[in-house]
Design an enzyme around this catalytic site. Structure first.
Site, PDB file in Angstrom:
ATOM      1  N   ASP A  95       0.866  -1.186   0.000  1.00  0.00           N
ATOM      2  CA  ASP A  95       0.000   0.000   0.000  1.00  0.00           C
ATOM      3  C   ASP A  95       0.901   1.235   0.000  1.00  0.00           C
ATOM      4  O   ASP A  95       1.924   1.265   0.690  1.00  0.00           O
ATOM      5  CB  ASP A  95      -0.870   0.032   1.251  1.00  0.00           C
ATOM      6  CG  ASP A  95      -1.996  -0.986   1.221  1.00  0.00           C
ATOM      7  OD1 ASP A  95      -2.012  -1.839   0.310  1.00  0.00           O
ATOM      8  OD2 ASP A  95      -2.860  -0.929   2.110  1.00  0.00           O
ATOM      9  N   HIS A 152       4.143  -7.660   0.294  1.00  0.00           N
ATOM     10  CA  HIS A 152       3.686  -8.946  -0.228  1.00  0.00           C
ATOM     11  C   HIS A 152       4.349  -9.288  -1.563  1.00  0.00           C
ATOM     12  O   HIS A 152       4.973  -8.443  -2.201  1.00  0.00           O
ATOM     13  CB  HIS A 152       2.167  -8.918  -0.370  1.00  0.00           C
ATOM     14  CG  HIS A 152       1.452  -8.823   0.953  1.00  0.00           C
ATOM     15  ND1 HIS A 152       0.754  -9.869   1.502  1.00  0.00           N
ATOM     16  CD2 HIS A 152       1.347  -7.802   1.852  1.00  0.00           C
ATOM     17  CE1 HIS A 152       0.246  -9.513   2.665  1.00  0.00           C
ATOM     18  NE2 HIS A 152       0.590  -8.251   2.900  1.00  0.00           N
ATOM     19  N   SER A 256       8.403   2.891   4.565  1.00  0.00           N
ATOM     20  CA  SER A 256       9.594   3.278   3.830  1.00  0.00           C
ATOM     21  C   SER A 256       9.340   3.123   2.339  1.00  0.00           C
ATOM     22  O   SER A 256       8.370   3.667   1.818  1.00  0.00           O
ATOM     23  CB  SER A 256      10.803   2.462   4.290  1.00  0.00           C
ATOM     24  OG  SER A 256      11.982   2.997   3.723  1.00  0.00           O
TER      25      SER A 256
END
Length: 289
Positions: A95, A152, A256
């Site tokens: 995200d 992911h 980050s």
């Protein structure tokens, strides 16, 4: 190019003189503390300031998190992110927002307008990897403090190599990313190399100021402690973890940047991706060529 204000110049200069490691260690210490109501109140203030969507979290109440670290790596509800099922599609790993994406021009990646960095610098001089990814494609995803901090897999992959690269801890927010040359290739990072049906793929977790730690699903916390030299792990046979598309592969204790690299003529980045495109885990990153 827009002329910078006095305070913007001060902000950039401060990045070069501030005690990056000390501040990051202090943030890491604070984030581990379990101070009950004090911690819960601080988490609530943080969530309000950054407009964190707690309704998609597995645990929606601030009191469910004993420390900031637990809050930073909070898992989401099972149905919160749908992984695109198309076999020819690779999915976004995190995200956040697209910082940059596109073609690797010989060995150069665009960091921001007017700033490029090289594969040699990014990959810590590993010439075999540099040669493998010249003329390929890349996508850089910035995770802000408000975002879900787990990372992911874009596709099924078997890990072949992991490299820890020590480095600076500059903040990676969009303003500084635009004005500090070579930032992403100077910061501390963990480079993960996978064999996939789309050729070799690299997924890089980049550290930053007050990013207390980077972890992977197979090795746990990589830092701290922070080594002073490049460290490399090779994986083969039964020692090589295989991760599925959409499976968690790593996490940041505070957001980050993730960089994905693909070999030449293996994938086509999704047409909708551009600077500042909002990203969600499971949406399409690229298609097989």
């Amino acid at each position: 190019m827009t002329q910078l204000s006095y305070w913007q110049r001060i902000k950039i200069a401060f990045q070069y003189v501030m005690p990056q490691l000390y501040l990051t260690q202090l943030a890491g210490w604070f984030a581990k503390q379990k101070w009950g109501a004090v911690t819960h109140f601080a988490i609530k203030l943080f969530a309000k300031k950054y407009q964190v969507n707690m309704q998609e979290a597995e645990k929606t109440e601030f009191t469910a998190y004993a420390s900031f670290n637990e809050f930073f790596i909070r898992p989401l509800k099972t149905a919160a992110r749908e992984i695109n099922p198309e076999s020819t599609a690779l999915c976004l790993p995190a995200d956040g927002r697209i910082s940059q994406c596109g073609h690797i021009s010989d060995n150069l990646l665009l960091q921001a307008k007017g700033h490029f960095f090289s594969l040699e610098d990014l990959l810590a001089g590993d010439q075999a990897l540099v040669d493998a990814f010249k003329h390929g494609e890349f996508a850089t995803t910035y995770l802000s403090p408000r975002d879900y901090h787990r990372v992911h897999m874009p596709c099924d992959g078997t890990l072949t190599k992991m490299i820890y690269v020590p480095g600076e801890l500059f903040s990676v927010n969009p303003f500084l990313n635009t004005h500090i040359p070579n930032l992403l290739a100077r910061n501390e990072r963990v480079i993960c190399v996978f064999d996939t049906a789309f050729g070799k793929m690299i997924q890089i977790l980049v550290g930053a100021t007050i990013t207390a730690s980077i972890s992977t699903a197979w090795a746990g916390v990589i830092n701290p402690p922070r080594a002073k030299e490049v460290k490399s792990w090779d994986y083969s046979g039964d020692n090589a973890p295989t991760l599925r598309k959409g499976q968690e592969m790593g996490a940041f204790q505070l957001g980050s940047t993730v960089i994905n690299l693909f070999q030449a003529d293996r994938v086509r980045l999704a047409d909708n991706l551009a600077v500042d495109t909002v990203t969600q885990v499971g949406q399409v990153l690229a298609y097989k060529k």
